[in-house]
Design an enzyme around this catalytic site. Structure first.
Site, short mmCIF file in Angstrom:
data_model
loop_
_atom_site.label_atom_id
_atom_site.label_comp_id
_atom_site.label_asym_id
_atom_site.label_seq_id
_atom_site.Cartn_x
_atom_site.Cartn_y
_atom_site.Cartn_z
N HIS A 1 0.86 -1.18 0.00
CA HIS A 1 0.00 0.00 0.00
C HIS A 1 0.90 1.23 0.00
O HIS A 1 2.03 1.20 0.49
CB HIS A 1 -0.87 -0.04 1.26
CG HIS A 1 -1.94 1.01 1.33
ND1 HIS A 1 -1.67 2.32 1.68
CD2 HIS A 1 -3.28 0.93 1.16
CE1 HIS A 1 -2.80 3.00 1.70
NE2 HIS A 1 -3.80 2.19 1.37
N ASP B 1 3.03 -4.90 8.22
CA ASP B 1 1.78 -4.15 8.09
C ASP B 1 0.64 -5.16 8.15
O ASP B 1 0.43 -5.94 7.22
CB ASP B 1 1.79 -3.40 6.75
CG ASP B 1 0.47 -2.72 6.43
OD1 ASP B 1 -0.51 -2.87 7.19
OD2 ASP B 1 0.41 -2.04 5.38
N GLN C 1 -4.53 -5.52 6.66
CA GLN C 1 -5.44 -6.41 5.95
C GLN C 1 -5.47 -7.83 6.51
O GLN C 1 -6.32 -8.63 6.12
CB GLN C 1 -5.07 -6.46 4.47
CG GLN C 1 -5.24 -5.14 3.74
CD GLN C 1 -6.69 -4.70 3.66
OE1 GLN C 1 -7.61 -5.52 3.65
NE2 GLN C 1 -6.91 -3.39 3.63
N LYS D 1 -10.40 -1.73 10.38
CA LYS D 1 -10.31 -2.92 9.54
C LYS D 1 -10.69 -4.19 10.30
O LYS D 1 -10.78 -5.27 9.71
CB LYS D 1 -8.89 -3.08 8.98
CG LYS D 1 -8.40 -1.91 8.11
CD LYS D 1 -9.21 -1.78 6.83
CE LYS D 1 -8.79 -0.57 6.01
NZ LYS D 1 -7.50 -0.72 5.34
N CYS E 1 -4.84 2.57 -3.74
CA CYS E 1 -3.61 3.07 -3.11
C CYS E 1 -2.50 2.02 -3.16
O CYS E 1 -1.73 1.84 -2.22
CB CYS E 1 -3.85 3.50 -1.66
SG CYS E 1 -5.00 4.88 -1.50
#
Length: 658
Positions: A373, A450, A453, A476, A614
């Site tokens: 991202h 990260d 997700q 999220k 993105c």
């Protein structure tokens, strides 16, 4: 709108009109009454005395004139839908009640098929935000915290992130408070009775995919983990496409029960039920999270840590309790390693501006993957430009999976940081982060993962992953926006300078120098997003009640089904076909722009994301600028995937016939 039961001149209630099959209403009503504590089914024929109901005189469960037993005002027989003993005995007693059941359900539907707010006919129940299907039975009053009795919200003590009953401290001091105290009941079994759930049948076009429930108003997540087999059904039109009930030893998962916990899923878009397939952008919030935030503002709102009054103590307990919930959720070893920020983007920027500014120098190298991202690219580009460092990229194969052998070639003595996503937001690829972290450490580099997700789709164990930093966003994982987390290893965090200055993060200030608080406060300058941190804690409690493994299994079945169905449509190109995927089903359709496909889906009430997400570098690597991106959560259904595929098929056939 408030709906009440009208009556005829004889006093017999008249059912509001509802676009629900009468036999379904009868089954729902009987399931409700027979499931009440102490109830047993009884379909006594006329003239046979049935057991006396436990309802007290004056209760709405006592029959009105013209209903039930021959003497008005006497209780209904146990386990009987009111009026049932007026129906002759039948081999199909449930269906035989169809003409009476609608009048007795506490929830109705408006003429357009949308649920109405109703005034319940059951004792001690209240409507909630225009949807009376959620909450806790009145019988649980004794189990509720005393502080909640003046509130219109129903809470089960500390469950779902709510404060503990009867807090022992009534002083303003927080010095001796245990942040874990309000979490003491978070994982205890619920004491509420388990009521059989009645799942709605597949709805026709334009009809709601679920129906308002006639059952007691629980937080319906209590019914999700049940004994028995894994009951994700094979789709009626694709037998065998997904596991059949009983084919596995996994616990049952009732998606219709889960959906009743999410008020927004009752919305209609362009006259059709909302199908929210944009979960990679943000997830929706269960009623327990909405209630918890409302409760905070109604009963606990204050700044935290140092004010000398009771509300400050309550707010501090709630905020620090949320931090402990995060620690447990990601299996961090120390609660003080959990830092609250606004989201994943701010989390990565914090690491870049603090750790990176201190440890990255000229000639050093930072490695990211091609899947990232923009939020995991831009901060490192900025740092590299400022410091004279270099950004290097792990390539991916044609399926969208990283190439570990190529990654190993990038590592060298100049590598200072490796920062990678665990799940691609654009392709859904699950990245082997544990291997990537291990290889980074062998090279002497730090590693950041990260988890924006991944956090809602799979078990995250930061100690097992081994990274130095793990970051994610609350919105999220079914929590509020504006709250996120940086987890870092204690020794790494303690070596980092604060990246913002102000209140809350200082121990002492003179005009000559400042002494900073220890972690985590050192990185939480100013008044934080207290209420939404508490909301994140409630979201974590909700996910824990369902079980992240149950979520992962169910979503995997949805993903496999959706990828197969979309892949069978002529003109569809699936973007991102790695063997290990989660949630995301990106595609393009020949002859259409992605915006045109998104517009056609929106007309049918189906929400997806179109564009570059993105993540322009990975889309360009796959040879496209934009995709249509349906993305899944555990409240999605196979029927919603069918609706999506039907629109894509229609577009495909229309373009070919033009």
């Amino acid at each position: 709108m408030v709906t009440t039961l009208s009556s005829t001149p004889t006093g017999v209630p008249v059912a509001p009109q509802a676009p629900i099959a009468p036999d379904l209403l009868a089954r729902m009503a009987n399931a409700f009454f027979t499931a009440l504590p102490g109830q047993t089914p009884d379909f006594s024929p006329p003239g046979v005395q049935a057991p006396v109901n436990i309802a007290p005189p004056g209760s709405p469960l006592v029959s009105p004139a013209g209903f039930g037993p021959s003497v008005p005002g006497t209780p209904f027989p146990q386990g009987i839908v009111p009026g049932a003993n007026l129906i002759p005995a039948s081999p199909t007693p449930l269906a035989s009640l169809a003409h009476r059941a609608p009048a007795l359900l506490p929830h109705a539907a408006a003429g357009n098929g949308a649920p109405d707010s109703v005034v319940s006919t059951l004792p001690g129940y209240e409507p909630r935000f225009g949807s009376g299907v959620l909450g806790v039975p009145e019988a649980s009053t004794a189990a509720r915290p005393a502080v909640a009795t003046a509130s219109p919200f129903y809470f089960l003590a500390d469950r779902q992130g709510h404060p503990a009953a009867n807090p022992s401290s009534t002083t303003a001091s927080t010095a001796n408070r245990n942040p874990d105290a309000l979490d003491s009941l978070a994982h205890a079994p619920f004491a509420t009775p388990q009521v059989p759930r009645v799942s709605a049948p597949t709805a026709g076009k334009g009809a709601p995919s679920t129906v308002p429930s006639a059952e007691p108003k629980f937080y319906f997540v209590d019914a999700v983990v049940l004994p028995g087999g894994y009951t994700t059904p094979a789709h009626p039109t694709q037998a065998g496409a997904v596991p059949q009930a009983g084919q596995s030893a996994h616990p049952a998962f009732d998606v219709h029960a889960v959906r009743r916990d999410f008020p927004v899923l009752q919305e209609r878009v362009n006259g059709r039920p909302l199908a929210w397939l944009d979960n990679a952008a943000t997830t929706h919030k269960p009623q327990s999270v909405i209630d918890r935030i409302s409760y905070f503002y109604a009963h606990e709102n204050s700044n935290i840590h140092r004010a000398a009054h009771e509300l400050a103590a309550r707010a501090t307990d709630a905020y620090e309790g949320a931090r402990e919930r995060v620690r447990r959720f990601i299996n961090a070893p120390d609660v003080n390693e959990v830092i609250f920020v606004r989201g994943t983007t701010e989390a990565i920027n914090l690491v870049a501006k603090s750790w990176g500014w201190q440890h990255i120098g000229e000639g050093d190298e930072i490695i990211v993957s091609n899947l990232e991202h923009h939020a995991n690219i831009v901060p490192w580009q900025q740092l590299a430009a400022a410091k004279g460092a270099k950004l290097r990229v792990i390539p991916v194969d044609d399926s969208g999976q990283v190439l570990l052998d190529e990654y190993q070639k990038l590592l060298n003595s100049r590598t200072k940081l490796v920062s990678v996503t665990q799940v691609s937001n654009a392709l859904g690829t699950v990245v082997p982060v544990k291997q990537i972290v291990e290889l980074a450490h062998r090279a002497g580099a730090k590693a950041l993962v990260d988890g924006a997700q991944s956090i809602s789709h799979m078990r995250v164990d930061v100690q097992d992953i081994g990274a130095d930093f793990f970051v994610f966003s609350g919105h999220k994982v079914f929590g509020p926006t504006g709250i996120g987390v940086v987890w870092g290893k204690r020794e790494v965090l303690e070596d980092m300078p604060p990246w913002q200055g102000g209140g809350n993060m200082i121990a002492d200030v003179t005009f000559e120098k400042t002494v900073f608080q220890p972690i985590p406060n050192k990185f939480e300058a100013g008044t934080g997003n207290i209420a939404d941190a508490v909301g994140l804690g409630a979201a974590i409690d909700y996910v824990n009640r369902i079980g992240i493994e149950n979520i992962a299994r169910y979503e995997h079945d949805l993903l496999v089904y959706g990828m197969r169905a979309l892949g069978d449509v002529r003109g569809v190109r699936l973007i991102g076909t790695a063997a290990d995927k989660a949630s995301v089903m990106s595609f393009t359709l020949a002859g259409y722009t992605t915006a045109e496909v998104g517009e056609a889906l929106n007309e049918e009430g189906i929400a997806v994301r179109t564009g570059h997400h993105c993540a322009q570098p990975i889309l360009r690597r796959m040879g496209v600028e934009t995709t249509v991106r349906p993305s899944l959560a555990f409240y999605n259904t196979f029927d919603e995937i069918d609706r999506l595929v039907a629109v894509v098929q229609r577009l495909s056939s229309q373009r070919r016939g033009a």
